[in-house]
Scaffold this motif. Structure first.
Motif, PDB file in Angstrom:
ATOM      1  N   GLN A 119      87.454  45.842  57.880  1.00  0.00           N
ATOM      2  CA  GLN A 119      86.798  44.563  58.492  1.00  0.00           C
ATOM      3  C   GLN A 119      85.502  45.269  59.268  1.00  0.00           C
ATOM      4  N   THR A 120      84.576  44.925  59.128  1.00  0.00           N
ATOM      5  CA  THR A 120      83.555  45.834  59.727  1.00  0.00           C
ATOM      6  C   THR A 120      82.094  44.926  59.869  1.00  0.00           C
ATOM      7  N   VAL A 121      81.379  45.323  60.735  1.00  0.00           N
ATOM      8  CA  VAL A 121      79.892  44.842  60.799  1.00  0.00           C
ATOM      9  C   VAL A 121      78.846  45.779  60.431  1.00  0.00           C
ATOM     10  N   LEU A 122      78.417  45.795  59.141  1.00  0.00           N
ATOM     11  CA  LEU A 122      77.365  46.755  58.534  1.00  0.00           C
ATOM     12  C   LEU A 122      76.041  46.937  58.783  1.00  0.00           C
ATOM     13  N   VAL A 123      75.520  47.746  59.012  1.00  0.00           N
ATOM     14  CA  VAL A 123      73.991  47.827  59.074  1.00  0.00           C
ATOM     15  C   VAL A 123      73.071  48.675  58.143  1.00  0.00           C
ATOM     16  N   PRO A 124      71.875  48.711  57.977  1.00  0.00           N
ATOM     17  CA  PRO A 124      71.361  49.819  57.038  1.00  0.00           C
ATOM     18  C   PRO A 124      71.145  50.983  57.683  1.00  0.00           C
ATOM     19  N   LYS A 125      71.376  52.137  57.050  1.00  0.00           N
ATOM     20  CA  LYS A 125      71.770  53.323  57.609  1.00  0.00           C
ATOM     21  C   LYS A 125      70.598  53.784  58.668  1.00  0.00           C
TER      22      LYS A 125
END
Length: 329
Positions: A119-125
């Motif tokens: 369960q995560t908060v993702l952002v562009p690399k």
């Protein structure tokens, strides 16, 4: 040992139905002896879910038919169950809570102790965002009435922010994936195998995991009608026994499970294995208990404090201990 060694044999299953039927006049649901055939179960799952696991573990030979339905989130399962289309489903603590507040006809009947690291908060690399504080004023996708709304609320509150400080965008899982992939989101709060898919397909980077913000309790919920119906009650009990054994098989055979799941969801085997190796706790299915009820009560109280819900909620009437004996082994 019968051919249905993964759970109750057909004979024992039918005997269980007959025993429950003997209580029918007391329970008031008017079942008759000739209705004691094994009940058909309508079970919800996520992509690559329990159907795949039971098959991989050799435990799919149930003495009752199962109609599987695939959903992208627990809140959609709650809606389907309330509409009379499902007997059994599971999700985090949050969808049943919101359903209960709205009067949905559901009861929590079991608890999966599961992973929260996925369960995560993702952002562009290549994003300049390096912390939750950097989300202020940014476009953040999430799925309303799921864990994502809860852990985002907690993460923001921890640094003195709220949903009012971000551009929070409620999206279904498929729509969120498309929006993230095409650059329409600055960050995406998401869960499950959407995480490795986003990492492999869109080059996502994990900004923050939900470990420490979520309990790891994922709740099996059933319709009151299925609980009260003797054949379906017995079928659910057998299903739970099989799933407990399947979770043990998964723990003992991660490579075989990863290979089956990777083929089903279309990600590299190593991506699945990486998630399995990083799980916050061993996955298991346990009975309803006081600690689990208190945990969901904490969720309700947190949402009340944050202004997400308008009145105090006592979650205890949502919980049902009918399957404690089956889940206790």
């Amino acid at each position: 040992m019968s051919q249905h060694s993964g759970g109750l044999s057909r004979r024992r299953f039918l005997a269980g139905c007959a025993g429950a039927l003997a209580l029918a006049p007391l329970l008031g649901h008017g079942l008759r002896a000739e209705a004691a055939a094994p009940g058909r179960l309508r079970v919800a799952q996520y992509k690559g879910g329990d159907k795949l696991l039971l098959e991989a573990a050799g435990l799919a030979d149930t003495p009752y038919p199962i109609d599987w339905a695939e959903f992208a989130s627990g809140n959609l399962m709650v809606e389907a169950m309330n509409g009379g289309s499902l007997d059994l489903a599971y999700g985090s603590e949050i969808p049943p809570l919101f359903g209960f507040i709205k009067g949905a006809r559901i009861r929590v009947v079991g608890v999966i102790k599961g992973d929260v690291n996925e369960q995560t908060v993702l952002v562009p690399k290549d994003s300049p965002i390096r912390s939750i504080a950097d989300l202020k004023g940014k476009r953040v996708g999430y799925v309303r009435a799921t864990t994502t709304q809860y852990y985002l609320t907690k993460m923001l509150a921890e640094i003195g922010l709220s949903f009012a400080d971000i551009e929070a965008i409620n999206l279904s899982v498929p729509d969120g994936a498309a929006a993230f992939r095409t650059g329409q989101l600055d960050a995406w709060a998401i869960y499950g195998y959407s995480v490795p898919l986003a990492q492999s397909n869109a080059g996502a980077r994990v900004l923050k995991r939900a470990n420490g913000y979520l309990s790891g309790n994922y709740l099996f919920f059933a319709s009151p009608e299925a609980i009260a119906d003797a054949p379906r009650h017995a079928a659910i009990a057998d299903f739970f026994v099989r799933l407990q054994k399947a979770f043990a098989w998964r723990q003992a055979n991660p490579e075989r499970y990863a290979a089956a799941l990777a083929a089903e969801i279309g990600v590299p085997v190593e991506a699945v294995l990486a998630l399995l190796r990083n799980e916050s706790q061993v996955r298991r299915l346990v009975p309803v208990d006081e600690a689990a009820i208190r945990s969901q009560q904490d969720v309700a109280d947190t949402f009340l404090k944050a202004g997400v819900i308008e009145r105090p909620v006592d979650v205890r009437p949502l919980w049902d201990g009918s399957f404690a004996a089956a889940l206790a082994g």
